[in-house]
Design a protein around this motif. Structure first.
Motif, mmCIF file in Angstrom:
data_model
loop_
_atom_site.group_PDB
_atom_site.id
_atom_site.type_symbol
_atom_site.label_atom_id
_atom_site.label_comp_id
_atom_site.label_asym_id
_atom_site.label_seq_id
_atom_site.Cartn_x
_atom_site.Cartn_y
_atom_site.Cartn_z
ATOM 1 N N LYS A 190 0.831 -1.201 0.000
ATOM 2 C CA LYS A 190 0.000 0.000 0.000
ATOM 3 C C LYS A 190 0.869 1.255 0.000
ATOM 4 C CE LYS A 190 -3.919 2.117 2.400
ATOM 5 N NZ LYS A 190 -4.850 2.010 3.556
ATOM 6 N N ALA A 241 2.190 1.691 -3.521
ATOM 7 C CA ALA A 241 1.124 2.158 -4.414
ATOM 8 C C ALA A 241 0.841 3.643 -4.193
ATOM 9 C CB ALA A 241 -0.150 1.343 -4.175
ATOM 10 N N ARG A 244 1.409 6.685 -6.936
ATOM 11 C CA ARG A 244 0.345 7.615 -7.305
ATOM 12 C C ARG A 244 0.780 9.062 -7.079
ATOM 13 N NH1 ARG A 244 -3.023 7.626 -10.722
ATOM 14 N NH2 ARG A 244 -3.949 5.629 -10.073
ATOM 15 N N THR A 277 -2.333 2.837 -10.989
ATOM 16 C CA THR A 277 -3.669 2.243 -11.165
ATOM 17 C C THR A 277 -3.596 0.725 -11.043
ATOM 18 O OG1 THR A 277 -4.342 4.052 -12.627
ATOM 19 C CG2 THR A 277 -5.618 2.020 -12.745
ATOM 20 N N GLU A 326 -3.075 -0.261 -7.377
ATOM 21 C CA GLU A 326 -4.306 -0.051 -6.619
ATOM 22 C C GLU A 326 -5.336 -1.134 -6.925
ATOM 23 O OE1 GLU A 326 -3.692 4.814 -6.630
ATOM 24 O OE2 GLU A 326 -5.122 3.852 -7.989
#
Length: 403
Positions: A64, A67, A71, A153, A156
């Motif tokens: 996480k 990610a 982003r 993306t 995620e």
């Protein structure tokens, strides 16, 4: 003395940046003076620098975290923020000191002229081959911000998919564990009291009651062996999964055949396969190289072997759709969409649509599974606990005739 300078230890620091905002982080350095000097060059006024204890909590960097960083980096690059400054901003915005240190190391490598994908490859535990290959393709094509957006993306979507699978498996596993603990408690502490009572009465006990009493005796006399067998079994399976590719292959094939859960795992695997391939192909990675990365990211040995075979066939000039058809493990919808994509030149778009479709299928399957498992588990628990209660109270109904 020269040796002492090469020893770096972790320091925790706090300070204020050029705007007066309070910032904090972690840094590996040979001493406090080095930390203060480095922070000063970054425009940070250090107010507190402390050597981190060896017993301090280690903050793990999760998928996480990666990610979220991806982003943020993609967003800042699209907004025109310089790469090195984007790394600084990302590091300061995270409270995880380990991630701050990781981003600092990557930034230092990039600052000295190392390409970003090469800097990422130095940390394979956080940035896998797929991630680095996509970044490399973005750097070569000059579309790093767009590629990072696709990578973010992708990460995620994969996190959401893993979360759905875990939530589908978590509930029944926890319930079964609780059921075992409750049953073991009844066998160890409740049934022996009934056994003493019936022993004093001297009655002939029903067969069901005798079976339960014998099972209780096994728990009372060999509870340590039961725990040892369960713990040893879990440990053996875990180690075999980690160390034996053949065992993982057999388990992956078996999991696809499990009623109810097998179709869910298959849909999740197809969604991951399609999403990975779409991301690679859209970034400009050649199909053969993309299939190599897709095989590693499939998450299931059956699909991995099929993808590796397809890669070899595609390398000799075969069409992807015909290879998928011959593999015998991919659904017809995926094969038809790939065929359309190859004919129209929009393979990445078709694969993205397939991934979207199967991700929605996983959503629906998880929701349906939750509603299906609740009554099923209640029936199992009711039968188990109810059977024990009935077995223990059957002799009571005959107690009058004995007396």
């Amino acid at each position: 003395m020269a040796l002492a300078k090469t020893i770096e230890v972790p320091f925790l620091w706090e300070g204020t940046d050029k705007t007066g905002k309070k910032v904090k982080g972690q840094m590996l350095a040979p001493g406090e003076a080095f930390v203060r000097q480095t922070l000063r060059r970054q425009g940070i006024n250090a107010t507190k620098v402390n050597k981190q204890s060896v017993f301090a909590r280690v903050h793990k960097i999760t998928e996480k975290d990666i990610a979220l960083f991806t982003r943020q980096l993609a967003t800042m690059l699209k907004a025109g923020v310089p790469l090195l400054q984007a790394f600084d901003i990302s590091a300061r915005s995270h409270a995880n000191p380990s991630l701050q240190r990781l981003l600092g190391e990557i930034k230092s490598d990039v600052e000295t002229g190392t390409s970003m994908n090469a800097a990422f490859r130095k940390h394979p535990q956080y940035f896998d081959g797929l991630y680095c290959n996509l970044v490399h393709a973005g750097e070569q094509a000059g579309i790093l911000d767009s590629v990072l957006d696709r990578v973010a993306t992708y990460k995620e979507k994969m996190l959401a998919l893993k979360g759905q699978i875990k939530s589908a498996l978590f509930y029944p596993i926890i319930v079964l564990i609780v059921a075992f603990v409750i049953t073991a408690g009844i066998m160890l502490f409740v049934i022996p009291a009934f056994k003493d009572l019936y022993g004093k009465a001297g009655a002939d006990l029903p067969a069901l009651t005798m079976i339960v009493l014998h099972i209780s005796d096994l728990f009372v006399n060999y509870w340590y062996l039961i725990l040892l067998c369960i713990g040893g079994g879990v440990f053996a399976v875990t180690q075999a999964w980690k160390r034996s590719p053949a065992f993982r292959a057999r388990m992956d094939a078996w999991m696809l055949k499990i009623p109810v859960f097998g179709p869910l795992i298959e849909k999740a695997t197809v969604a991951r396969w399609s999403r990975t391939f779409a991301s690679m192909f859209a970034a400009g990675v050649p199909m053969v190289e993309a299939l190599d990365s897709v095989a590693g990211a499939a998450g299931n040995h059956v699909f991995m072997e099929a993808t590796q075979a397809i890669r070899s066939q595609v390398a000799t000039g075969s069409s992807l759709a015909s290879c998928l058809q011959g593999a015998g493990v991919f659904p017809n919808m995926l094969i038809q969409m790939v065929a359309i994509g190859e004919e129209s030149g929009s393979l990445d778009s078709m694969l993205s649509k397939v991934a979207d479709y199967y991700e929605r299928e996983v959503d629906d399957a998880v929701a349906g599974l939750s509603s299906l498992m609740e009554p099923f588990i209640m029936v199992i628990l009711g039968t188990l606990i109810g059977g024990i209660v009935i077995a223990m109270y059957l002799p009571i109904f005959k107690m009058g005739s004995v007396v």
